[in-house]
Design a protein around this motif. Structure first.
Motif, PDB file in Angstrom:
ATOM      1  N   ASP A   1       0.800  -1.229   0.000  1.00  0.00           N
ATOM      2  CA  ASP A   1       0.000   0.000   0.000  1.00  0.00           C
ATOM      3  C   ASP A   1       0.832   1.277   0.000  1.00  0.00           C
ATOM      4  O   ASP A   1       0.354   2.322  -0.421  1.00  0.00           O
ATOM      5  CB  ASP A   1      -0.910   0.039   1.237  1.00  0.00           C
ATOM      6  N   TYR A   2       2.050   1.218   0.520  1.00  0.00           N
ATOM      7  CA  TYR A   2       2.847   2.423   0.734  1.00  0.00           C
ATOM      8  C   TYR A   2       4.279   2.257   0.234  1.00  0.00           C
ATOM      9  O   TYR A   2       4.775   1.141   0.084  1.00  0.00           O
ATOM     10  CB  TYR A   2       2.919   2.768   2.233  1.00  0.00           C
ATOM     11  N   ARG A   3       4.914   3.396   0.056  1.00  0.00           N
ATOM     12  CA  ARG A   3       6.360   3.454  -0.109  1.00  0.00           C
ATOM     13  C   ARG A   3       6.869   4.233   1.103  1.00  0.00           C
ATOM     14  O   ARG A   3       6.383   5.323   1.385  1.00  0.00           O
ATOM     15  CB  ARG A   3       6.741   4.172  -1.395  1.00  0.00           C
ATOM     16  N   VAL A   4       7.842   3.675   1.795  1.00  0.00           N
ATOM     17  CA  VAL A   4       8.318   4.245   3.050  1.00  0.00           C
ATOM     18  C   VAL A   4       9.688   4.880   2.820  1.00  0.00           C
ATOM     19  O   VAL A   4      10.616   4.210   2.371  1.00  0.00           O
ATOM     20  CB  VAL A   4       8.404   3.154   4.148  1.00  0.00           C
ATOM     21  N   TYR A   5       9.790   6.179   3.120  1.00  0.00           N
ATOM     22  CA  TYR A   5      11.028   6.935   2.956  1.00  0.00           C
ATOM     23  C   TYR A   5      11.521   7.392   4.311  1.00  0.00           C
ATOM     24  O   TYR A   5      10.726   7.633   5.224  1.00  0.00           O
ATOM     25  CB  TYR A   5      10.801   8.156   2.051  1.00  0.00           C
ATOM     26  N   GLY A   6      12.848   7.554   4.439  1.00  0.00           N
ATOM     27  CA  GLY A   6      13.426   7.929   5.716  1.00  0.00           C
ATOM     28  C   GLY A   6      14.435   9.051   5.633  1.00  0.00           C
ATOM     29  O   GLY A   6      15.015   9.321   4.577  1.00  0.00           O
ATOM     30  N   TYR A   7      14.627   9.701   6.774  1.00  0.00           N
ATOM     31  CA  TYR A   7      15.536  10.828   6.932  1.00  0.00           C
ATOM     32  C   TYR A   7      16.030  10.796   8.370  1.00  0.00           C
ATOM     33  O   TYR A   7      15.253  10.519   9.282  1.00  0.00           O
ATOM     34  CB  TYR A   7      14.771  12.123   6.645  1.00  0.00           C
ATOM     35  N   LEU A   8      17.314  11.053   8.576  1.00  0.00           N
ATOM     36  CA  LEU A   8      17.896  11.013   9.919  1.00  0.00           C
ATOM     37  C   LEU A   8      18.541  12.356  10.229  1.00  0.00           C
ATOM     38  O   LEU A   8      19.370  12.838   9.455  1.00  0.00           O
ATOM     39  CB  LEU A   8      18.943   9.895   9.988  1.00  0.00           C
ATOM     40  N   THR A   9      18.176  12.952  11.354  1.00  0.00           N
ATOM     41  CA  THR A   9      18.745  14.246  11.728  1.00  0.00           C
ATOM     42  C   THR A   9      20.064  14.049  12.472  1.00  0.00           C
ATOM     43  O   THR A   9      20.430  12.929  12.820  1.00  0.00           O
ATOM     44  CB  THR A   9      17.780  15.032  12.645  1.00  0.00           C
ATOM     45  N   ASN A  10      20.749  15.150  12.739  1.00  0.00           N
ATOM     46  CA  ASN A  10      22.017  15.106  13.488  1.00  0.00           C
ATOM     47  C   ASN A  10      21.831  14.588  14.904  1.00  0.00           C
ATOM     48  O   ASN A  10      22.746  14.021  15.493  1.00  0.00           O
ATOM     49  CB  ASN A  10      22.644  16.496  13.564  1.00  0.00           C
ATOM     50  N   THR A  11      20.658  14.804  15.470  1.00  0.00           N
ATOM     51  CA  THR A  11      20.372  14.361  16.835  1.00  0.00           C
ATOM     52  C   THR A  11      19.730  12.975  16.866  1.00  0.00           C
ATOM     53  O   THR A  11      19.144  12.591  17.866  1.00  0.00           O
ATOM     54  CB  THR A  11      19.462  15.381  17.551  1.00  0.00           C
ATOM     55  N   HIS A  12      19.804  12.259  15.753  1.00  0.00           N
ATOM     56  CA  HIS A  12      19.285  10.897  15.596  1.00  0.00           C
ATOM     57  C   HIS A  12      17.776  10.798  15.726  1.00  0.00           C
ATOM     58  O   HIS A  12      17.252   9.754  16.117  1.00  0.00           O
ATOM     59  CB  HIS A  12      19.979   9.931  16.563  1.00  0.00           C
ATOM     60  N   VAL A  13      17.088  11.877  15.391  1.00  0.00           N
ATOM     61  CA  VAL A  13      15.637  11.815  15.274  1.00  0.00           C
ATOM     62  C   VAL A  13      15.351  11.302  13.870  1.00  0.00           C
ATOM     63  O   VAL A  13      15.894  11.798  12.887  1.00  0.00           O
ATOM     64  CB  VAL A  13      14.989  13.201  15.498  1.00  0.00           C
ATOM     65  N   LYS A  14      14.528  10.283  13.784  1.00  0.00           N
ATOM     66  CA  LYS A  14      14.206   9.665  12.504  1.00  0.00           C
ATOM     67  C   LYS A  14      12.892  10.231  12.002  1.00  0.00           C
ATOM     68  O   LYS A  14      11.915  10.278  12.747  1.00  0.00           O
ATOM     69  CB  LYS A  14      14.115   8.152  12.648  1.00  0.00           C
ATOM     70  N   MET A  15      12.882  10.656  10.741  1.00  0.00           N
ATOM     71  CA  MET A  15      11.663  11.136  10.112  1.00  0.00           C
ATOM     72  C   MET A  15      11.269  10.120   9.055  1.00  0.00           C
ATOM     73  O   MET A  15      12.096   9.689   8.260  1.00  0.00           O
ATOM     74  CB  MET A  15      11.894  12.496   9.479  1.00  0.00           C
ATOM     75  N   VAL A  16      10.002   9.743   9.075  1.00  0.00           N
ATOM     76  CA  VAL A  16       9.510   8.724   8.154  1.00  0.00           C
ATOM     77  C   VAL A  16       8.289   9.275   7.430  1.00  0.00           C
ATOM     78  O   VAL A  16       7.391   9.835   8.061  1.00  0.00           O
ATOM     79  CB  VAL A  16       9.142   7.426   8.915  1.00  0.00           C
ATOM     80  N   LEU A  17       8.291   9.127   6.100  1.00  0.00           N
ATOM     81  CA  LEU A  17       7.144   9.499   5.280  1.00  0.00           C
ATOM     82  C   LEU A  17       6.584   8.245   4.644  1.00  0.00           C
ATOM     83  O   LEU A  17       7.337   7.417   4.129  1.00  0.00           O
ATOM     84  CB  LEU A  17       7.548  10.453   4.151  1.00  0.00           C
ATOM     85  N   LEU A  18       5.273   8.107   4.672  1.00  0.00           N
ATOM     86  CA  LEU A  18       4.595   7.041   3.958  1.00  0.00           C
ATOM     87  C   LEU A  18       3.873   7.678   2.788  1.00  0.00           C
ATOM     88  O   LEU A  18       3.050   8.580   2.981  1.00  0.00           O
ATOM     89  CB  LEU A  18       3.586   6.323   4.851  1.00  0.00           C
ATOM     90  N   LEU A  19       4.211   7.231   1.583  1.00  0.00           N
ATOM     91  CA  LEU A  19       3.565   7.722   0.375  1.00  0.00           C
ATOM     92  C   LEU A  19       2.667   6.633  -0.161  1.00  0.00           C
ATOM     93  O   LEU A  19       3.060   5.464  -0.183  1.00  0.00           O
ATOM     94  CB  LEU A  19       4.608   8.094  -0.684  1.00  0.00           C
ATOM     95  N   ASP A  20       1.456   7.011  -0.604  1.00  0.00           N
ATOM     96  CA  ASP A  20       0.607   5.974  -1.185  1.00  0.00           C
ATOM     97  C   ASP A  20       1.247   5.488  -2.480  1.00  0.00           C
ATOM     98  O   ASP A  20       1.965   6.216  -3.150  1.00  0.00           O
ATOM     99  CB  ASP A  20      -0.832   6.441  -1.378  1.00  0.00           C
ATOM    100  N   ASP A  21       1.015   4.246  -2.791  1.00  0.00           N
ATOM    101  CA  ASP A  21       1.737   3.585  -3.875  1.00  0.00           C
ATOM    102  C   ASP A  21       1.036   3.801  -5.216  1.00  0.00           C
ATOM    103  O   ASP A  21       0.498   2.869  -5.796  1.00  0.00           O
ATOM    104  CB  ASP A  21       1.880   2.096  -3.555  1.00  0.00           C
ATOM    105  N   GLU A  22       1.023   5.045  -5.689  1.00  0.00           N
ATOM    106  CA  GLU A  22       0.423   5.374  -6.980  1.00  0.00           C
ATOM    107  C   GLU A  22       1.384   6.251  -7.753  1.00  0.00           C
ATOM    108  O   GLU A  22       1.760   7.320  -7.292  1.00  0.00           O
ATOM    109  CB  GLU A  22      -0.889   6.139  -6.790  1.00  0.00           C
TER     110      GLU A  22
END
Length: 152
Positions: free
Chosen positions: A69-90
């Motif tokens: 259902d989704y594509r999962v993307y990630g991003y990591l900050t300098n303080t090791h906070v993880k940001m995650v985006l879920l995009l619908d798979d279209e």
């Protein structure tokens, strides 16, 4: 391709912010939470693979994994906070657009964390954060939207 969910995960893998951009039932919300939780393993794996003696730590981790259902993307900050985006798979995904969203989201997080009343690592509950997040998500191009004279 639209953004379905935005999540910020703390350095100790504690959820700091999880928001469905569409109205979600409890079951759908739990599914989003599960997908984000599974993304933490993919983030750890990507960080270990990218870490090298001469490599600089790139914040954008790219596509972590696709689901049905989704594509999962990630991003990591300098303080090791993880940001995650879920995009619908279209439709196709442009990494530049996803990276732009992550950079704006990172700037929003830095502004929020710079508030002297915010405690690092605790959940974010700010109406200002919510409204600015909605503006960032609204700028992400949807399929068929015009982007500089071109159709995505």
């Amino acid at each position: 391709m639209g953004i379905t969910c935005v999540a910020l995960i703390g350095p100790q893998n504690n959820p700091m912010y999880l928001r469905s951009m569409d109205s979600a039932t409890d079951e759908q919300y739990l599914k989003l939470h599960y997908v984000v939780h599974c993304a933490l393993d993919a983030v750890e794996e990507k960080v270990l693979l990218k870490r090298g003696p001469a490599d600089s730590q790139d914040a954008y981790l790219g596509l972590l994994y696709p689901t049905e259902d989704y594509r999962v993307y990630g991003y990591l900050t300098n303080t090791h906070v993880k940001m995650v985006l879920l995009l619908d798979d279209e439709g196709p995904v442009k990494d530049e657009a996803v990276l732009r969203v992550f950079r704006r989201l990172h700037a929003l997080y830095v502004d929020t964390a710079s508030n002297p009343f915010h405690k690092f690592g605790l959940p974010i509950s700010s109406p200002r954060f919510d409204s600015q997040l909605e503006q960032i998500v609204a700028m992400y191009p949807r399929p068929g939207a015009s982007l500089g004279g071109f159709t995505t």
